[in-house]
Motif scaffolding. Sequence first.
Motif, mmCIF file in Angstrom:
data_model
loop_
_atom_site.group_PDB
_atom_site.id
_atom_site.type_symbol
_atom_site.label_atom_id
_atom_site.label_comp_id
_atom_site.label_asym_id
_atom_site.label_seq_id
_atom_site.Cartn_x
_atom_site.Cartn_y
_atom_site.Cartn_z
ATOM 1 N N ALA A 47 50.238 20.189 76.056
ATOM 2 C CA ALA A 47 48.842 20.095 76.479
ATOM 3 C C ALA A 47 48.059 19.530 75.302
ATOM 4 O O ALA A 47 47.939 20.171 74.258
ATOM 5 N N VAL A 72 41.841 23.568 77.358
ATOM 6 C CA VAL A 72 42.915 23.051 78.220
ATOM 7 C C VAL A 72 44.250 23.660 77.813
ATOM 8 O O VAL A 72 45.045 24.094 78.659
ATOM 9 N N GLU A 120 44.292 27.280 78.907
ATOM 10 C CA GLU A 120 44.527 27.392 80.342
ATOM 11 C C GLU A 120 45.996 27.123 80.671
ATOM 12 O O GLU A 120 46.599 27.828 81.482
ATOM 13 N N ALA A 121 46.583 26.136 80.006
ATOM 14 C CA ALA A 121 47.987 25.811 80.245
ATOM 15 C C ALA A 121 48.889 26.976 79.847
ATOM 16 O O ALA A 121 49.825 27.330 80.577
ATOM 17 N N GLU A 166 48.547 29.807 82.490
ATOM 18 C CA GLU A 166 49.260 29.500 83.732
ATOM 19 C C GLU A 166 50.765 29.627 83.544
ATOM 20 O O GLU A 166 51.472 30.162 84.408
ATOM 21 N N CYS A 222 52.374 19.817 81.615
ATOM 22 C CA CYS A 222 51.113 20.449 81.227
ATOM 23 C C CYS A 222 50.695 21.362 82.363
ATOM 24 O O CYS A 222 50.447 20.893 83.475
ATOM 25 N N SER A 245 48.002 23.031 82.777
ATOM 26 C CA SER A 245 46.598 22.931 83.166
ATOM 27 C C SER A 245 46.445 21.861 84.245
ATOM 28 O O SER A 245 47.031 20.784 84.133
ATOM 29 N N ASP A 269 44.012 19.943 84.793
ATOM 30 C CA ASP A 269 43.049 18.931 84.387
ATOM 31 C C ASP A 269 43.680 17.530 84.455
ATOM 32 O O ASP A 269 44.565 17.204 83.655
#
Length: 274
Positions: free
Chosen positions: A205, A211, A214-215, A218, A258, A260, A262
């Motif tokens: 990421a 970001v 968040e990755a 998750e 990744c 995330s 995004d």
Amino acid sequence: MKIGLGLPIADPTALLTWARRADDGPFSTLGLLDRLVYDNPEPLVTLATLAGATRRIRVQTEVLLAPLRHTPLLAKQSATLAQLSGNRFTLGIGVGGREDDHVAAGTDIKRRGRILDDQLQLMHRLWAGEPYGDQAGPIGPAVRPEVVFGGFVPAAIDRVGRWGDGFLAAGLLDYMDTTFRLAEKSWQTHDRPGRPRLIGQLNAAIGPDEVADEARAEMTEYYGNPGFANAMVTTTADLKSQLQRLEDLGADEAILYCWSPDPDQVHRLADVVA
């Protein structure tokens, strides 16, 4: 070495954007993981949608848990996706090690390896256009997708030489070195010409801290182990270094995951690998 993208699962509505941006960039493949008891998009349905929305990029399951599925239907679905995508589909297969997935599918987790071996024997016959059996004829389409295997133990990796075209390695790079060599050994043991295609997964990421955070969140939720997420690559320099090392190990392709959703990650990762 080619570079592909592993698709995030947190926001399935973003995947068409990911796919179209990747199709316009330097990437070779879109990979998608598989679970049953989890809020992720079903991979064959999703990849069929993405293949229809793109022009050139390949789509690949990483890995589809074959023992959870009815074998003749799986053979038909995967052959259909290979045919309609213009042979841009790779069937990455594994057995799955989570108890709840097998409970929901009604399969015996202790027999998952033997189930997969039986499935492979039947699917290869069906892809070759042979009849299902005495009371049922060919299923079709008679199209064989490219098949790669994921796994961590020698018995699982030996399927590469017996049934497959290549191997998909996950984990730390030192462990990928070990599993790559096992895949090559399987290839030689079964007297296959040439060499297997070797693919390595990296978690990355690049960009704002939020970001990457968040990755990691998750990924931790999915695996239930923060140790995996702690190994995620978050800087351009580290990603370039790991890609170079993966190429040195003999990888033909790297898949960058990744977690995330995004879509800007597509451009950020493209800037690193272009």
